[in-house]
Design a protein around this motif. Structure first.
Motif, PDB file in Angstrom:
ATOM      1  N   LYS A   1       0.850  -1.182   0.000  1.00  0.00           N
ATOM      2  CA  LYS A   1       0.000   0.000   0.000  1.00  0.00           C
ATOM      3  C   LYS A   1       0.889   1.236   0.000  1.00  0.00           C
ATOM      4  O   LYS A   1       2.037   1.190   0.453  1.00  0.00           O
ATOM      5  CB  LYS A   1      -0.918  -0.014   1.220  1.00  0.00           C
ATOM      6  CG  LYS A   1      -1.943  -1.126   1.147  1.00  0.00           C
ATOM      7  CD  LYS A   1      -2.797  -1.203   2.382  1.00  0.00           C
ATOM      8  CE  LYS A   1      -3.748  -2.387   2.264  1.00  0.00           C
ATOM      9  NZ  LYS A   1      -4.390  -2.702   3.515  1.00  0.00           N
ATOM     10  N   GLN A   2       0.346   2.328  -0.487  1.00  0.00           N
ATOM     11  CA  GLN A   2       1.092   3.569  -0.648  1.00  0.00           C
ATOM     12  C   GLN A   2       1.761   4.003   0.657  1.00  0.00           C
ATOM     13  O   GLN A   2       1.169   3.946   1.731  1.00  0.00           O
ATOM     14  CB  GLN A   2       0.153   4.666  -1.131  1.00  0.00           C
ATOM     15  CG  GLN A   2       0.855   5.932  -1.542  1.00  0.00           C
ATOM     16  CD  GLN A   2      -0.105   6.900  -2.195  1.00  0.00           C
ATOM     17  OE1 GLN A   2      -1.290   6.919  -1.909  1.00  0.00           O
ATOM     18  NE2 GLN A   2       0.415   7.726  -3.080  1.00  0.00           N
ATOM     19  N   GLY A   3       3.024   4.408   0.539  1.00  0.00           N
ATOM     20  CA  GLY A   3       3.759   4.957   1.671  1.00  0.00           C
ATOM     21  C   GLY A   3       4.434   3.946   2.569  1.00  0.00           C
ATOM     22  O   GLY A   3       5.002   4.321   3.598  1.00  0.00           O
ATOM     23  N   LYS A   4       4.443   2.664   2.207  1.00  0.00           N
ATOM     24  CA  LYS A   4       5.016   1.628   3.073  1.00  0.00           C
ATOM     25  C   LYS A   4       6.402   1.162   2.657  1.00  0.00           C
ATOM     26  O   LYS A   4       7.074   0.482   3.415  1.00  0.00           O
ATOM     27  CB  LYS A   4       4.085   0.407   3.124  1.00  0.00           C
ATOM     28  CG  LYS A   4       2.705   0.704   3.653  1.00  0.00           C
ATOM     29  CD  LYS A   4       2.743   1.018   5.117  1.00  0.00           C
ATOM     30  CE  LYS A   4       1.327   1.205   5.652  1.00  0.00           C
ATOM     31  NZ  LYS A   4       1.323   1.476   7.071  1.00  0.00           N
ATOM     32  N   LEU A   5       6.812   1.488   1.431  1.00  0.00           N
ATOM     33  CA  LEU A   5       8.126   1.047   0.955  1.00  0.00           C
ATOM     34  C   LEU A   5       9.151   2.169   1.119  1.00  0.00           C
ATOM     35  O   LEU A   5       8.862   3.329   0.827  1.00  0.00           O
ATOM     36  CB  LEU A   5       8.036   0.615  -0.516  1.00  0.00           C
ATOM     37  CG  LEU A   5       7.254  -0.668  -0.764  1.00  0.00           C
ATOM     38  CD1 LEU A   5       7.024  -0.880  -2.259  1.00  0.00           C
ATOM     39  CD2 LEU A   5       7.962  -1.869  -0.161  1.00  0.00           C
ATOM     40  N   PRO A   6      10.384   1.848   1.553  1.00  0.00           N
ATOM     41  CA  PRO A   6      11.350   2.880   1.906  1.00  0.00           C
ATOM     42  C   PRO A   6      12.146   3.473   0.755  1.00  0.00           C
ATOM     43  O   PRO A   6      12.798   4.498   0.927  1.00  0.00           O
ATOM     44  CB  PRO A   6      12.295   2.133   2.857  1.00  0.00           C
ATOM     45  CG  PRO A   6      12.255   0.727   2.371  1.00  0.00           C
ATOM     46  CD  PRO A   6      10.839   0.503   1.913  1.00  0.00           C
ATOM     47  N   TYR A   7      12.120   2.861  -0.405  1.00  0.00           N
ATOM     48  CA  TYR A   7      12.951   3.321  -1.529  1.00  0.00           C
ATOM     49  C   TYR A   7      12.044   3.960  -2.574  1.00  0.00           C
ATOM     50  O   TYR A   7      10.826   4.051  -2.393  1.00  0.00           O
ATOM     51  CB  TYR A   7      13.698   2.089  -2.088  1.00  0.00           C
ATOM     52  CG  TYR A   7      14.702   2.382  -3.165  1.00  0.00           C
ATOM     53  CD1 TYR A   7      15.788   3.222  -2.942  1.00  0.00           C
ATOM     54  CD2 TYR A   7      14.569   1.782  -4.409  1.00  0.00           C
ATOM     55  CE1 TYR A   7      16.712   3.465  -3.945  1.00  0.00           C
ATOM     56  CE2 TYR A   7      15.499   2.020  -5.409  1.00  0.00           C
ATOM     57  CZ  TYR A   7      16.564   2.861  -5.183  1.00  0.00           C
ATOM     58  OH  TYR A   7      17.468   3.107  -6.170  1.00  0.00           O
ATOM     59  N   ARG A   8      12.615   4.422  -3.680  1.00  0.00           N
ATOM     60  CA  ARG A   8      11.817   5.017  -4.756  1.00  0.00           C
ATOM     61  C   ARG A   8      10.817   3.990  -5.290  1.00  0.00           C
ATOM     62  O   ARG A   8      11.156   2.811  -5.437  1.00  0.00           O
ATOM     63  CB  ARG A   8      12.712   5.496  -5.892  1.00  0.00           C
ATOM     64  CG  ARG A   8      13.546   6.714  -5.517  1.00  0.00           C
ATOM     65  CD  ARG A   8      14.415   7.121  -6.650  1.00  0.00           C
ATOM     66  NE  ARG A   8      15.127   5.899  -7.076  1.00  0.00           N
ATOM     67  CZ  ARG A   8      15.829   5.760  -8.175  1.00  0.00           C
ATOM     68  NH1 ARG A   8      15.954   6.730  -9.007  1.00  0.00           N
ATOM     69  NH2 ARG A   8      16.441   4.636  -8.458  1.00  0.00           N
ATOM     70  N   THR A   9       9.615   4.463  -5.592  1.00  0.00           N
ATOM     71  CA  THR A   9       8.543   3.553  -5.997  1.00  0.00           C
ATOM     72  C   THR A   9       7.814   4.033  -7.247  1.00  0.00           C
ATOM     73  O   THR A   9       7.878   5.198  -7.613  1.00  0.00           O
ATOM     74  CB  THR A   9       7.491   3.417  -4.872  1.00  0.00           C
ATOM     75  OG1 THR A   9       6.929   4.709  -4.604  1.00  0.00           O
ATOM     76  CG2 THR A   9       8.086   2.835  -3.603  1.00  0.00           C
ATOM     77  N   LEU A  10       7.098   3.104  -7.846  1.00  0.00           N
ATOM     78  CA  LEU A  10       6.068   3.385  -8.833  1.00  0.00           C
ATOM     79  C   LEU A  10       4.741   3.172  -8.128  1.00  0.00           C
ATOM     80  O   LEU A  10       4.630   2.283  -7.270  1.00  0.00           O
ATOM     81  CB  LEU A  10       6.148   2.419 -10.014  1.00  0.00           C
ATOM     82  CG  LEU A  10       7.337   2.527 -10.954  1.00  0.00           C
ATOM     83  CD1 LEU A  10       7.235   1.455 -12.035  1.00  0.00           C
ATOM     84  CD2 LEU A  10       7.416   3.905 -11.580  1.00  0.00           C
ATOM     85  N   SER A  11       3.714   3.950  -8.510  1.00  0.00           N
ATOM     86  CA  SER A  11       2.401   3.856  -7.865  1.00  0.00           C
ATOM     87  C   SER A  11       1.319   3.570  -8.894  1.00  0.00           C
ATOM     88  O   SER A  11       1.427   3.976 -10.051  1.00  0.00           O
ATOM     89  CB  SER A  11       2.044   5.168  -7.161  1.00  0.00           C
ATOM     90  OG  SER A  11       2.993   5.461  -6.167  1.00  0.00           O
TER      91      SER A  11
ATOM     92  N   HIS B   1       8.872  -1.083  -5.512  1.00  0.00           N
ATOM     93  CA  HIS B   1      10.172  -0.439  -5.716  1.00  0.00           C
ATOM     94  C   HIS B   1      10.498  -0.388  -7.209  1.00  0.00           C
ATOM     95  O   HIS B   1      10.178  -1.322  -7.954  1.00  0.00           O
ATOM     96  CB  HIS B   1      11.285  -1.197  -4.993  1.00  0.00           C
ATOM     97  CG  HIS B   1      11.338  -0.913  -3.533  1.00  0.00           C
ATOM     98  ND1 HIS B   1      11.617  -1.885  -2.614  1.00  0.00           N
ATOM     99  CD2 HIS B   1      11.140   0.223  -2.820  1.00  0.00           C
ATOM    100  CE1 HIS B   1      11.607  -1.351  -1.398  1.00  0.00           C
ATOM    101  NE2 HIS B   1      11.315  -0.072  -1.502  1.00  0.00           N
ATOM    102  N   VAL B   2      11.167   0.675  -7.624  1.00  0.00           N
ATOM    103  CA  VAL B   2      11.498   0.861  -9.038  1.00  0.00           C
ATOM    104  C   VAL B   2      12.460  -0.203  -9.572  1.00  0.00           C
ATOM    105  O   VAL B   2      12.560  -0.396 -10.782  1.00  0.00           O
ATOM    106  CB  VAL B   2      12.068   2.271  -9.318  1.00  0.00           C
ATOM    107  CG1 VAL B   2      11.025   3.344  -9.038  1.00  0.00           C
ATOM    108  CG2 VAL B   2      13.353   2.517  -8.533  1.00  0.00           C
TER     109      VAL B   2
ATOM    110  N   ALA C   1      -1.358  -4.399  -9.577  1.00  0.00           N
ATOM    111  CA  ALA C   1      -0.034  -5.009  -9.419  1.00  0.00           C
ATOM    112  C   ALA C   1       0.543  -5.408 -10.768  1.00  0.00           C
ATOM    113  O   ALA C   1       1.730  -5.197 -11.041  1.00  0.00           O
ATOM    114  CB  ALA C   1      -0.132  -6.219  -8.497  1.00  0.00           C
ATOM    115  N   ARG C   2      -0.285  -5.972 -11.614  1.00  0.00           N
ATOM    116  CA  ARG C   2       0.174  -6.344 -12.963  1.00  0.00           C
ATOM    117  C   ARG C   2       0.678  -5.105 -13.705  1.00  0.00           C
ATOM    118  O   ARG C   2       1.748  -5.132 -14.320  1.00  0.00           O
ATOM    119  CB  ARG C   2      -0.968  -6.989 -13.734  1.00  0.00           C
ATOM    120  CG  ARG C   2      -0.632  -7.257 -15.183  1.00  0.00           C
ATOM    121  CD  ARG C   2      -1.862  -7.747 -15.899  1.00  0.00           C
ATOM    122  NE  ARG C   2      -1.673  -7.758 -17.326  1.00  0.00           N
ATOM    123  CZ  ARG C   2      -2.630  -8.031 -18.172  1.00  0.00           C
ATOM    124  NH1 ARG C   2      -3.837  -8.311 -17.745  1.00  0.00           N
ATOM    125  NH2 ARG C   2      -2.401  -8.027 -19.451  1.00  0.00           N
ATOM    126  N   THR C   3      -0.084  -4.022 -13.646  1.00  0.00           N
ATOM    127  CA  THR C   3       0.309  -2.786 -14.321  1.00  0.00           C
ATOM    128  C   THR C   3       1.668  -2.307 -13.817  1.00  0.00           C
ATOM    129  O   THR C   3       2.546  -1.940 -14.616  1.00  0.00           O
ATOM    130  CB  THR C   3      -0.757  -1.693 -14.115  1.00  0.00           C
ATOM    131  OG1 THR C   3      -1.984  -2.150 -14.699  1.00  0.00           O
ATOM    132  CG2 THR C   3      -0.347  -0.375 -14.733  1.00  0.00           C
TER     133      THR C   3
END
Length: 189
Positions: free
Chosen positions: A96-106, A121-122, A147-149
């Motif tokens: 879910k948004q805001g839970k991963l510590p590194y750069r992300t795709l949303s 994570h990217v 998730a697939r996207t």
């Protein structure tokens, strides 16, 4: 011989479906009024049940050269690392948004009872790597499509969505198949 093997496989699948159905708890009006939540925790708390599920999913993916199992928050986190370990693959947390510590795709999506955003994570997977999406159940299909996207945006080759339960009355499995995503579930509920 082939007919006997097919009969045995059908009997095993029937036994697994029956076992799963007998261990699912339905919680009415959770997380909000009108929702009948299918709780898998009784199924997972019994060691023989957990082994049954993991073995069935491992058998499904054993020969598919999967590079990563992407676990969809939160209950996909239970199964995906087990499959990754058993099959020598990696695990990708789809959070879910805001839970991963590194750069992300949303990617935002609709739920059966609201809206949410998933992130990855990217560097979760490299272009061309084979990925299987894993969750506990398929309801409306929004989470799995998001998730697939995300993984396809990274260049991953999403092979399939896998889950313990399909809730076909909510239309998610039909929606996912219409979008071209193959599915594998152990039982309908």
């Amino acid at each position: 011989m082939v007919e006997q093997a097919e009969r045995t496989a059908a009997q095993d699948a029937s036994r697994i479906r029956s076992h799963i159905r007998s261990h699912i708890r339905t919680v009415q009006d959770w997380p909000q009024p009108g929702v009948a939540f299918r709780d898998i925790t009784p199924l997972l708390s019994a060691p023989a049940s957990l082994r049954l599920i993991v073995d069935a999913l491992v058998a499904r993916y054993r020969d598919q050269r999967v590079a990563h199992f992407a676990g969809l928050e939160a209950r996909g986190f239970i199964l995906a690392p087990l499959l990754a370990y058993e099959l020598g693959a990696g695990f990708i947390p789809v959070r879910k948004q805001g839970k991963l510590p590194y750069r992300t795709l949303s990617q935002s999506y609709d739920l059966e009872y609201g809206q949410a955003t998933l992130e990855v994570h990217v560097d979760a997977c490299a272009p061309g790597e084979r990925v299987v999406l894993i969750d506990d159940l398929i309801a409306t299909g929004g989470t799995m499509l998001a998730a697939r996207t995300l993984l396809e945006r990274l260049g991953g080759e999403v092979l399939e969505g896998g889950a313990i339960i399909d809730l076909p009355a909510l239309g998610g499995s039909a929606r996912l198949r219409a979008a071209g995503l193959p599915l594998f579930t152990l039982c309908d509920f």
